[in-house]
Every structure is written in structure tokens, then in C-alpha cells.
Design a protein around this motif. Structure first.
Motif, mmCIF file in Angstrom:
data_model
loop_
_atom_site.group_PDB
_atom_site.id
_atom_site.type_symbol
_atom_site.label_atom_id
_atom_site.label_comp_id
_atom_site.label_asym_id
_atom_site.label_seq_id
_atom_site.Cartn_x
_atom_site.Cartn_y
_atom_site.Cartn_z
ATOM 1 N N ILE A 70 -2.600 30.451 -27.165
ATOM 2 C CA ILE A 70 -3.700 30.622 -26.228
ATOM 3 C C ILE A 70 -3.315 31.728 -25.256
ATOM 4 O O ILE A 70 -2.279 31.666 -24.607
ATOM 5 C CB ILE A 70 -3.992 29.322 -25.455
ATOM 6 C CG1 ILE A 70 -4.436 28.220 -26.413
ATOM 7 C CG2 ILE A 70 -5.052 29.562 -24.387
ATOM 8 C CD1 ILE A 70 -4.572 26.857 -25.764
ATOM 9 N N SER A 71 -4.136 32.741 -25.186
ATOM 10 C CA SER A 71 -3.844 33.833 -24.262
ATOM 11 C C SER A 71 -4.705 33.679 -23.013
ATOM 12 O O SER A 71 -5.572 32.814 -22.954
ATOM 13 C CB SER A 71 -4.117 35.190 -24.922
ATOM 14 O OG SER A 71 -5.500 35.388 -25.074
ATOM 15 N N ASP A 73 -6.725 36.011 -21.812
ATOM 16 C CA ASP A 73 -7.781 37.020 -21.798
ATOM 17 C C ASP A 73 -9.073 36.348 -21.351
ATOM 18 O O ASP A 73 -9.419 35.275 -21.840
ATOM 19 C CB ASP A 73 -7.984 37.637 -23.186
ATOM 20 C CG ASP A 73 -6.779 38.431 -23.647
ATOM 21 O OD1 ASP A 73 -6.076 38.986 -22.782
ATOM 22 O OD2 ASP A 73 -6.544 38.484 -24.856
ATOM 23 N N ASN A 78 -11.985 33.855 -26.395
ATOM 24 C CA ASN A 78 -10.721 33.223 -26.038
ATOM 25 C C ASN A 78 -10.949 31.831 -25.451
ATOM 26 O O ASN A 78 -10.180 30.910 -25.713
ATOM 27 C CB ASN A 78 -9.936 34.094 -25.057
ATOM 28 C CG ASN A 78 -8.547 33.540 -24.842
ATOM 29 O OD1 ASN A 78 -7.795 33.353 -25.781
ATOM 30 N ND2 ASN A 78 -8.215 33.258 -23.595
ATOM 31 N N GLN A 81 -11.597 29.564 -28.384
ATOM 32 C CA GLN A 81 -10.348 29.318 -29.108
ATOM 33 C C GLN A 81 -9.437 28.385 -28.314
ATOM 34 O O GLN A 81 -8.796 27.502 -28.872
ATOM 35 C CB GLN A 81 -9.622 30.636 -29.393
ATOM 36 C CG GLN A 81 -8.360 30.478 -30.225
ATOM 37 C CD GLN A 81 -8.655 29.928 -31.603
ATOM 38 O OE1 GLN A 81 -9.539 30.418 -32.287
ATOM 39 N NE2 GLN A 81 -7.921 28.919 -32.015
ATOM 40 N N SER A 82 -9.399 28.559 -27.003
ATOM 41 C CA SER A 82 -8.570 27.706 -26.147
ATOM 42 C C SER A 82 -9.034 26.257 -26.199
ATOM 43 O O SER A 82 -8.215 25.337 -26.238
ATOM 44 C CB SER A 82 -8.610 28.204 -24.703
ATOM 45 O OG SER A 82 -8.092 29.501 -24.613
#
Length: 117
Positions: A70-71, A73, A78, A81-82
């Protein structure tokens, strides 16, 4: 701590492994905040576990791991996705939990909230 407490679930919001090398000054300034949050949250969980052990009480501390993929951004992709990665990490911990305790109450509650979403 409450006298009838026998279990605590901890979910940190950031891990040091999520912080990437900055590409510019903006990234570097964001890393300052993220480094502080990541190390503080990790230290808080360690301190809580220490306090539990020091108290002599039999309290089980279950930590949900933070996925390093997990970035930080700030994009909708994101965020999506997180959320998916967070559900996966929680489900993995719940599976292990069910296998060690036989208690599926928390898992049923989480599954019901996933179905409603």
C-alpha cells in the motif's frame, strides 16, 4: 484497562515499509510526516503490549499487519487498492484467529459488514 478485557485488536494505519524514496521535495516533505506516524504507531503497539505484560493480566493482543504494498499516493485507485489490501489482511488474521480459538463471532460480524458494502 477494563477489568473484563481479555482481547485487543490493533490496526496501525501506516508501516515504515510503506514509505518510498522521495522523487522530489514534495515527496520528501510528505515522508517527514509519514515517518513520524509510522514509527509512533509501531512504538505505541509495542508500548501497549509491554504495559499488558507488565500488568500481569492475560490479555491477548492481535495486531493486523499493514501491507507494505500500500503506497501513500493520493489517488482513487490507490484508495481502492488500500481498502482491498486492508480487507485481505484482516481476513488473513481472522482465519488464523478462528483456527486458534474456534471463536467466529468477530469473523461473522466482519463478513456481514462486507456483504452489506
Amino acid at each position: 484497562m477494563k477489568p473484563d478485557l481479555d482481547e485487543v485488536w490493533a490496526s496501525r494505519i501506516l508501516d515504515i515499509k510503506q514509505i518510498r524514496q522521495p522523487e522530489n521535495l514534495y515527496d520528501a516533505l510528505n515522508n517527514l510526516v509519514m515517518l513520524f506516524v509510522a514509527t509512533t504507531s509501531e512504538d505505541d503497539v509495542k508500548l501497549f503490549k509491554y504495559k499488558v505484560a507488565e500488568s500481569g493480566r492475560d490479555i491477548r493482543v492481535i495486531e493486523i499487519p499493514v501491507d507494505a504494498n500500500i503506497s501513500c499516493d493520493w489517488t482513487w485507485e490507490n484508495l481502492d487498492q488500500s481498502i482491498e489490501d486492508g480487507y485481505r489482511a484482516t481476513n488473513d488474521v481472522l482465519s488464523a484467529y478462528r483456527n486458534t480459538t474456534g471463536d467466529v463471532t468477530v469473523a461473522k460480524l466482519l463478513a456481514a459488514s462486507n456483504d452489506a458494502a
